[in-house]
Scaffold this active site. Structure first.
Site, short mmCIF file in Angstrom:
data_model
loop_
_atom_site.label_atom_id
_atom_site.label_comp_id
_atom_site.label_asym_id
_atom_site.label_seq_id
_atom_site.Cartn_x
_atom_site.Cartn_y
_atom_site.Cartn_z
N ASP A 290 0.84 -1.20 0.00
CA ASP A 290 0.00 0.00 0.00
C ASP A 290 0.88 1.25 0.00
O ASP A 290 2.06 1.19 0.38
CB ASP A 290 -0.86 -0.06 1.27
CG ASP A 290 -1.79 1.13 1.40
OD1 ASP A 290 -2.24 1.67 0.37
OD2 ASP A 290 -2.06 1.52 2.56
N ASP B 93 -0.33 5.02 1.09
CA ASP B 93 -0.56 5.93 2.22
C ASP B 93 -0.51 5.20 3.56
O ASP B 93 -1.19 4.19 3.77
CB ASP B 93 -1.92 6.62 2.06
CG ASP B 93 -1.92 7.49 0.81
OD1 ASP B 93 -0.85 7.99 0.43
OD2 ASP B 93 -2.99 7.62 0.19
#
Lengths: 175, 175
Positions: A8, A10
């Site tokens: 991922d 963020d």
């Protein structure tokens, strides 16, 4: 065959929490302590509850975000043994699409465009591992979910937790 | 549980072949007959072999492409029984990212941002079906691959072929 890790952006590669705090201070003249963000959704930790959502739609927000501590070194090491795919749920914020690609090009130039996925719902992603800070992404993941610690997720206990990039490296060395 | 269909954009939802021919004619004053494109990679069907690649990097190219015949009606019907994910290998052309999202918003407003995936390599996508014109995407697909006919793929025989959206509908009614 090399195993695939979906990573991922963020709160995992990108220190978006620090970026929220910095932007909030810049705009409101008030520095929010990180403890205020513990165990609550990100937007609720700030006195103006609309601020976070507004930042997310502001051009330049994602492009200027800082890198998570330890991410560069860890990714260099992981890349040697695994196929790394960057999987970011960017679609809610269309202006972020090109910013995220440019951010990756600047900070992680070794990552090929072939290994970047910008999506909405991550349930259609299939890799062997997913490193993510959001339960909603991990719960429906078909491989091994790995919860990367962020202030908002500290109370969740039903996934294997990795607190930082050093712990990520230790985990992948131990398996 | 509703099954998931991943639907490609170029040459499936988007009539990109017609768009290449139209742009080539506009720029070179020469209309290439579709027969010239049969069985060869798209860029090789045009006298100037660089043209197609250049169009793909030109701002506005993807945004202004026409819709494939029958796609709107077929998608309306399929949406009732299946979860549809739009999966486009857009990452090679970063300027196309926002154009593809805006194109979908204009022509297929019912598709949520949650169901859009812009990626490089589609091997990390997991759905029950993939409708795509490229063998390289279908060969490594975990679900049922469905080859949507395009001029460049007419000689491929190792995937279930669907020639147009009417045949797509018939296929999903028959299973």
């Amino acid at each position: 065959m090399r195993k695939k890790i979906a990573v991922d952006m963020d709160n995992v590669l990108v220190d978006i929490e620090k970026h929220f705090i910095d932007w909030y201070e810049k705009e409101y003249g008030l520095r929010i302590e990180q403890e205020k963000l513990l165990g609550v959704p990100e937007e609720e930790g700030f006195p103006d509850k609309e601020a976070v959502k507004r930042f997310l739609y502001t051009p330049g927000f994602f492009r200027t975000a800082p890198i998570m501590n330890g991410a560069i070194k860890a990714m260099e090491i992981l890349c040697k043994k695994f196929d790394i795919y960057i999987v970011s749920a960017a679609m809610e914020f269309p202006q972020s699409l090109i910013e995220k690609v440019e951010w990756l090009k600047e900070h992680f130039p070794a990552i090929s465009w072939k290994n970047i996925v910008l999506c909405g719902d991550k349930s259609v992603i299939h890799c062997d591992y997913l490193i993510d800070d959001h339960i909603k992404n991990l719960d429906f993941f078909r491989g091994q979910p790995l919860l990367f610690s962020a202030s908002h997720n500290i109370h969740h206990t039903h996934h294997k937790r990795l607190n930082n990039w050093e712990e990520v490296l230790n985990y992948f060395e131990s398996i």
